[in-house]
Design a protein around this motif. Sequence first.
Motif, short mmCIF file in Angstrom:
data_model
loop_
_atom_site.label_atom_id
_atom_site.label_comp_id
_atom_site.label_asym_id
_atom_site.label_seq_id
_atom_site.Cartn_x
_atom_site.Cartn_y
_atom_site.Cartn_z
N GLU A 154 -8.70 -35.60 -9.16
CA GLU A 154 -8.00 -34.36 -8.83
C GLU A 154 -6.49 -34.59 -8.80
O GLU A 154 -5.71 -33.77 -9.29
CB GLU A 154 -8.50 -33.82 -7.50
CG GLU A 154 -9.94 -33.29 -7.56
CD GLU A 154 -10.51 -32.95 -6.21
OE1 GLU A 154 -11.57 -32.29 -6.16
OE2 GLU A 154 -9.92 -33.36 -5.17
N GLU A 186 -3.71 -32.81 -11.20
CA GLU A 186 -2.56 -32.09 -10.65
C GLU A 186 -1.26 -32.60 -11.25
O GLU A 186 -0.37 -31.82 -11.62
CB GLU A 186 -2.54 -32.23 -9.13
CG GLU A 186 -3.66 -31.47 -8.43
CD GLU A 186 -3.74 -31.82 -6.95
OE1 GLU A 186 -2.91 -32.62 -6.48
OE2 GLU A 186 -4.64 -31.28 -6.26
N ILE A 243 -0.92 -31.51 -14.96
CA ILE A 243 -0.64 -30.08 -15.08
C ILE A 243 0.81 -29.79 -14.70
O ILE A 243 1.50 -29.02 -15.36
CB ILE A 243 -1.62 -29.26 -14.22
CG1 ILE A 243 -3.02 -29.32 -14.84
CG2 ILE A 243 -1.16 -27.80 -14.12
CD1 ILE A 243 -4.09 -28.73 -13.97
N ARG A 244 1.28 -30.42 -13.63
CA ARG A 244 2.68 -30.23 -13.23
C ARG A 244 3.62 -30.67 -14.35
O ARG A 244 4.62 -30.00 -14.64
CB ARG A 244 2.98 -31.01 -11.94
CG ARG A 244 2.49 -30.34 -10.67
CD ARG A 244 3.13 -30.98 -9.45
NE ARG A 244 2.79 -32.40 -9.33
CZ ARG A 244 1.75 -32.85 -8.65
NH1 ARG A 244 0.96 -32.00 -8.02
NH2 ARG A 244 1.51 -34.15 -8.58
N VAL A 273 0.57 -27.10 -7.27
CA VAL A 273 -0.66 -26.83 -7.99
C VAL A 273 -1.75 -27.72 -7.40
O VAL A 273 -1.58 -28.93 -7.29
CB VAL A 273 -0.50 -27.13 -9.49
CG1 VAL A 273 -1.83 -26.93 -10.22
CG2 VAL A 273 0.57 -26.23 -10.10
N ASN A 274 -2.87 -27.11 -7.00
CA ASN A 274 -3.97 -27.87 -6.41
C ASN A 274 -5.19 -27.80 -7.32
O ASN A 274 -5.51 -26.74 -7.86
CB ASN A 274 -4.33 -27.28 -5.04
CG ASN A 274 -3.14 -27.24 -4.10
OD1 ASN A 274 -2.50 -28.25 -3.86
ND2 ASN A 274 -2.82 -26.06 -3.58
N VAL A 275 -5.87 -28.94 -7.46
CA VAL A 275 -7.04 -29.03 -8.34
C VAL A 275 -8.25 -29.47 -7.53
O VAL A 275 -8.17 -30.37 -6.70
CB VAL A 275 -6.80 -30.03 -9.48
CG1 VAL A 275 -8.08 -30.24 -10.30
CG2 VAL A 275 -5.69 -29.53 -10.40
N GLU A 305 -11.39 -26.15 -10.58
CA GLU A 305 -10.64 -25.00 -10.06
C GLU A 305 -9.20 -25.40 -9.80
O GLU A 305 -8.93 -26.44 -9.19
CB GLU A 305 -11.28 -24.48 -8.78
CG GLU A 305 -10.55 -23.27 -8.20
CD GLU A 305 -11.16 -22.77 -6.91
OE1 GLU A 305 -10.95 -21.60 -6.56
OE2 GLU A 305 -11.85 -23.58 -6.24
N LEU A 306 -8.29 -24.59 -10.25
CA LEU A 306 -6.86 -24.79 -10.04
C LEU A 306 -6.32 -23.61 -9.25
O LEU A 306 -6.58 -22.46 -9.60
CB LEU A 306 -6.15 -24.91 -11.38
CG LEU A 306 -4.64 -25.12 -11.42
CD1 LEU A 306 -4.25 -25.83 -12.71
CD2 LEU A 306 -3.89 -23.78 -11.35
N THR A 307 -5.58 -23.90 -8.19
CA THR A 307 -4.95 -22.82 -7.41
C THR A 307 -3.47 -23.13 -7.24
O THR A 307 -3.07 -24.28 -7.03
CB THR A 307 -5.60 -22.66 -6.03
OG1 THR A 307 -5.58 -23.92 -5.33
CG2 THR A 307 -7.04 -22.18 -6.16
N ARG A 321 -5.11 -18.34 -9.62
CA ARG A 321 -6.37 -19.09 -9.49
C ARG A 321 -7.00 -19.20 -10.87
O ARG A 321 -7.14 -18.21 -11.58
CB ARG A 321 -7.32 -18.38 -8.53
CG ARG A 321 -8.68 -19.09 -8.38
CD ARG A 321 -9.53 -18.41 -7.32
NE ARG A 321 -10.82 -19.07 -7.15
CZ ARG A 321 -11.96 -18.68 -7.73
NH1 ARG A 321 -11.95 -17.61 -8.52
NH2 ARG A 321 -13.08 -19.34 -7.53
#
Length: 251
Positions: free
Chosen positions: A37, A41, A44-45, A56-58, A78-80, A94
Amino acid sequence: MAGKRRGPGRLIMLVVMVGLLVSAFFLVDFGLRAFAEGQAESQIRDALPASATGDVNVSIGGVSVITQYVTGSFDEVELTAPRLTVDGVPASIRVVAADVQPKLGGSIGHVVATIDLTPEALNNLAHAAGTPPETELVLGTDEVTYTGNLDVLGITTGYLATATPSTTPDSLLFTPTGAQVTTELGTLDLSGIVATVLGQTPIRICVAKYLPAEVAVRSADVTPERARITLDSSTLVLTTQSLATLGTCPG
């Protein structure tokens, strides 16, 4: 007799060892999940455009990260990003991705995302898309209202329009469905004014330039608190180019 007495003890010890092994597996699996995770993250960042800010949280779903990794696909990721800002526009995001190949360049079976915009953020987007600065969208339940002016026989006539949301693959649309005149015009026939307002082209807010090019807008709904846009894609891949190559807006 002694051998028979040791049998149950060995069985109990075997059960205990299996239990410890299973516990160790899940502890390792938990550590790998957290590591995976964190790596996701970070990637993605790094792939987000320079104008994007926010955490960004995964979260990786499924029972075992190890098993999913070995089989070559994560069931659900899931990404939030509850407070992400892109080009100065704040949003709560989300993303739920299914059948994600856990490698750089891996494919994603399907992605569904929701973006929640505050009324202020929606209006900022509308004005950036070319909506006149004086036009302010006021959110309601499944509709918005806004004011405008028309020239009627040399008289500036104000109106209040009601519009409902819809979408195209690149844009959020608000199409006029009702109108009322807000300027007192005595005995003049006002039906033409209402017809003119209803015949106006929809307010178009193109959001493609804020999204990866492989992502399309699918639906939209509004409440007094927020405008929600739903997006999806079945062709997105886990590469910096795919995530950072944004769509384009017409004109």
